[in-house]
Each structure stands twice: as C-alpha cells, then as structure tokens.
Design a protein around this motif. Structure first.
Motif, PDB file in Angstrom:
ATOM      1  N   ARG A 192       0.731  -1.150  -0.061  1.00 31.17           N
ATOM      2  CA  ARG A 192      -0.227  -0.205  -0.132  1.00 31.17           C
ATOM      3  C   ARG A 192       0.879   1.294   0.111  1.00 31.17           C
ATOM      4  N   TYR A 193       2.060   1.529   0.859  1.00 33.08           N
ATOM      5  CA  TYR A 193       2.835   2.341   0.808  1.00 33.08           C
ATOM      6  C   TYR A 193       3.417   2.691  -0.463  1.00 33.08           C
ATOM      7  N   ALA A 194       4.093   1.464  -1.170  1.00 31.66           N
ATOM      8  CA  ALA A 194       4.559   1.670  -2.551  1.00 31.66           C
ATOM      9  C   ALA A 194       3.403   2.142  -3.506  1.00 31.66           C
ATOM     10  N   GLY A 195       2.028   1.761  -3.482  1.00 30.36           N
ATOM     11  CA  GLY A 195       1.026   2.169  -4.240  1.00 30.36           C
ATOM     12  C   GLY A 195       0.994   3.619  -4.015  1.00 30.36           C
ATOM     13  N   ILE A 196       0.793   4.203  -2.961  1.00 28.90           N
ATOM     14  CA  ILE A 196       0.650   5.413  -2.635  1.00 28.90           C
ATOM     15  C   ILE A 196       1.764   6.473  -3.295  1.00 28.90           C
ATOM     16  N   GLU A 197       2.896   6.142  -2.978  1.00 28.11           N
ATOM     17  CA  GLU A 197       4.272   6.820  -3.384  1.00 28.11           C
ATOM     18  C   GLU A 197       4.157   6.671  -5.202  1.00 28.11           C
ATOM     19  N   ALA A 198       3.862   5.789  -5.555  1.00 28.10           N
ATOM     20  CA  ALA A 198       3.743   5.672  -6.964  1.00 28.10           C
ATOM     21  C   ALA A 198       2.656   6.565  -7.565  1.00 28.10           C
ATOM     22  N   THR A 199       1.615   6.743  -7.015  1.00 25.36           N
ATOM     23  CA  THR A 199       0.461   7.424  -7.272  1.00 25.36           C
ATOM     24  C   THR A 199       0.903   8.746  -7.294  1.00 25.36           C
ATOM     25  N   LYS A 200       1.667   9.332  -6.301  1.00 27.08           N
ATOM     26  CA  LYS A 200       2.011  10.652  -5.904  1.00 27.08           C
ATOM     27  C   LYS A 200       2.912  10.965  -7.304  1.00 27.08           C
ATOM     28  N   LEU A 201       3.782  10.129  -7.785  1.00 26.80           N
ATOM     29  CA  LEU A 201       4.741  10.371  -8.929  1.00 26.80           C
ATOM     30  C   LEU A 201       4.309  10.502 -10.226  1.00 26.80           C
ATOM     31  N   GLY A 202       2.920   9.785 -10.360  1.00 27.85           N
ATOM     32  CA  GLY A 202       2.364   9.734 -11.642  1.00 27.85           C
ATOM     33  C   GLY A 202       3.023   8.878 -12.687  1.00 27.85           C
ATOM     34  N   HIS A 203       2.909   9.264 -14.002  1.00 27.98           N
ATOM     35  CA  HIS A 203       3.725   8.637 -15.114  1.00 27.98           C
ATOM     36  C   HIS A 203       4.973   8.058 -14.486  1.00 27.98           C
ATOM     37  N   GLY A 204       5.346   6.727 -14.595  1.00 23.84           N
ATOM     38  CA  GLY A 204       6.539   6.331 -14.191  1.00 23.84           C
ATOM     39  C   GLY A 204       6.915   5.776 -12.992  1.00 23.84           C
ATOM     40  N   GLY A 205       5.899   6.400 -12.057  1.00 24.47           N
ATOM     41  CA  GLY A 205       6.116   6.004 -10.646  1.00 24.47           C
ATOM     42  C   GLY A 205       6.072   4.477 -10.302  1.00 24.47           C
ATOM     43  N   ILE A 206       5.249   3.833 -10.746  1.00 25.49           N
ATOM     44  CA  ILE A 206       5.468   2.199 -10.603  1.00 25.49           C
ATOM     45  C   ILE A 206       6.904   1.792 -10.713  1.00 25.49           C
TER      46      ILE A 206
END
Length: 83
Positions: free
Chosen positions: A26-40
């Motif tokens: 979940r933490y990884a998902g939140i951080e990826a969302t904050k970064l947008g494109h390329g976040g994952i």
C-alpha cells in the motif's frame, strides 16, 4: 525526471523495511500514485519489489473495505530487516 532526493529515498527505504507485507504494498502504491507517470517503475526499483506488487497495492487502496484486515504475517528477522 521523477523521483526524490537521495536523503528522502534512504528514509523511505528505512520505513519500508519496518512495514508489514500488506502495508509495504500500500505504501508503494501511494508513492507511485504521487509520482504519476513512471511512478510504478521508480518505486519498484527504489524498494526492490516487482511492479506487480505496486499495482496490487494500488488495487487494494481502491477497495472500500480491507477483506484481510486482521491478517498480518509475523515479521521475519534476518539480515535484511536489521539496521
């Protein structure tokens, strides 16, 4: 270029290591969302996890209720969990 300063990345990695398996996703998902494109991809490399794990965390965050709210694995103690 997306990403965080190295000092922030180190703190994020330290926090990540202390979380349960579910909370890590979940933490990884939140951080990826904050970064947008390329976040994952960025987050999966930062935390050394599979991009599928980040996507699963994103899916779990979209659920209204946590179907496994009481299920948390005990933390394994080993070289990777010690500071």
């Amino acid at each position: 270029m997306i990403g965080y300063d190295q000092a922030i990345e180190i703190k994020m990695q330290r926090l990540f290591r202390t979380l349960s398996e579910k909370d890590k996703r979940r933490y990884a998902g939140i951080e990826a969302t904050k970064l947008g494109h390329g976040g994952i991809d960025y987050i999966s490399k930062l935390f050394d996890i599979d991009p599928k794990t980040v996507r699963r965390g994103l899916q779990e965050l979209d659920l209204a209720d946590d179907p496994a709210s009481e299920r948390v694995r005990k933390k394994r103690w080993g070289p990777e969990t010690r500071d």
